[in-house]
Design a protein around this motif. Structure first.
Motif, mmCIF file in Angstrom:
data_model
loop_
_atom_site.group_PDB
_atom_site.id
_atom_site.type_symbol
_atom_site.label_atom_id
_atom_site.label_comp_id
_atom_site.label_asym_id
_atom_site.label_seq_id
_atom_site.Cartn_x
_atom_site.Cartn_y
_atom_site.Cartn_z
ATOM 1 N N ASP A 1 0.793 -1.215 0.000
ATOM 2 C CA ASP A 1 0.000 0.000 0.000
ATOM 3 C C ASP A 1 0.833 1.277 0.000
ATOM 4 O OD1 ASP A 1 0.950 -0.148 2.566
ATOM 5 O OD2 ASP A 1 -1.009 -0.196 3.526
ATOM 6 N N GLY A 2 2.140 1.165 -0.002
ATOM 7 C CA GLY A 2 2.997 2.354 -0.055
ATOM 8 C C GLY A 2 3.102 2.895 -1.466
ATOM 9 N N MET A 3 3.276 4.192 -1.569
ATOM 10 C CA MET A 3 3.447 4.834 -2.862
ATOM 11 C C MET A 3 4.933 5.037 -3.142
ATOM 12 S SD MET A 3 0.514 5.247 -4.319
ATOM 13 C CE MET A 3 0.823 6.453 -5.592
ATOM 14 N N HIS B 1 6.495 7.494 -5.213
ATOM 15 C CA HIS B 1 6.312 8.720 -5.988
ATOM 16 C C HIS B 1 7.517 9.098 -6.832
ATOM 17 C CE1 HIS B 1 2.450 9.693 -4.226
ATOM 18 N NE2 HIS B 1 2.948 9.395 -3.034
ATOM 19 N N LYS C 1 -0.596 -3.751 -8.998
ATOM 20 C CA LYS C 1 -0.643 -2.937 -7.780
ATOM 21 C C LYS C 1 0.636 -2.113 -7.652
ATOM 22 C CE LYS C 1 -2.249 -1.930 -3.584
ATOM 23 N NZ LYS C 1 -3.396 -1.131 -3.336
ATOM 24 N N GLN D 1 0.466 0.699 -10.163
ATOM 25 C CA GLN D 1 -0.470 1.730 -9.724
ATOM 26 C C GLN D 1 0.138 2.606 -8.631
ATOM 27 O OE1 GLN D 1 -3.814 -0.782 -8.727
ATOM 28 N NE2 GLN D 1 -4.746 -0.511 -10.749
ATOM 29 N N ASN D 2 1.084 2.065 -7.882
ATOM 30 C CA ASN D 2 1.736 2.803 -6.803
ATOM 31 C C ASN D 2 3.030 3.483 -7.251
ATOM 32 O OD1 ASN D 2 -0.328 1.828 -5.271
ATOM 33 N ND2 ASN D 2 0.918 0.571 -3.936
ATOM 34 N N SER D 3 3.304 3.469 -8.560
ATOM 35 C CA SER D 3 4.523 4.074 -9.119
ATOM 36 C C SER D 3 4.130 5.039 -10.241
ATOM 37 C CB SER D 3 5.446 2.977 -9.661
ATOM 38 O OG SER D 3 5.708 2.007 -8.677
ATOM 39 N N PRO E 1 -2.816 2.087 -14.728
ATOM 40 C CA PRO E 1 -1.823 2.776 -13.900
ATOM 41 C C PRO E 1 -1.433 4.123 -14.515
ATOM 42 C CG PRO E 1 -1.259 0.459 -14.117
ATOM 43 C CD PRO E 1 -2.399 0.722 -15.069
#
Length: 146
Positions: free
Chosen positions: A8-10, A12, A37, A40-42, A72
């Motif tokens: 769940d970490g991003m 960025h 996932k 989507q977090n990158s 994403p």
């Protein structure tokens, strides 16, 4: 809850990512969900390199690929280079490559496919033909086979 929901970490500031998948039969089933996932977090990812370490895993997870509900962000605005190494003709892998190349990657400039040595010549030709005919959303996308 899927095991990859804990991711769940991003990320960025992640702009370059290299992944090597050495999946067993059981973990192969979850690879695609985990990868989407992570993507989507990158949101700023520009370069993605994915290598399949063990090309002896053939079609274990063919039925597991599903286009995600949300594309994403990195595909829409940042991903310019994608390299898929040691690739086989497994249906899920081909669907993933097409997913990246089609309407989902607006700024993709280079898509490189390195086909696994274990793939028969006739299958390599079919893979190249199938991916070459795949429409792309990016007018500048070059498809390279090595």
């Amino acid at each position: 809850m899927q095991w990859f929901d804990c991711l769940d970490g991003m990320f960025h500031n992640l702009i370059h990512m290299e992944l090597i998948f050495d999946c067993t039969y059981h973990s192969q089933r979850f690879k695609w969900g985990w990868l989407i996932k992570l993507l989507q977090n990158s949101p700023k990812l520009q370069t993605m390199i994915i290598e399949e370490y063990d090309d002896t895993i053939h079609n274990y997870a063919d039925q597991e690929w599903k286009d995600p509900e949300f594309v994403p962000e990195c595909f829409l605005s940042h991903l310019t280079t994608c390299s898929l190494r040691n690739y086989t003709s497994a249906n899920c892998r081909m669907q993933f490559a097409k997913y990246i190349m089609q309407i989902n990657s607006r700024v993709l400039s280079t898509m490189t496919i390195q086909i696994a040595k274990s793939v028969k010549s006739s299958t390599k030709i079919q893979m190249c033909k199938e991916l070459s005919l795949c429409p792309t959303n990016s007018a500048t996308c070059k498809l390279l086979f090595i």
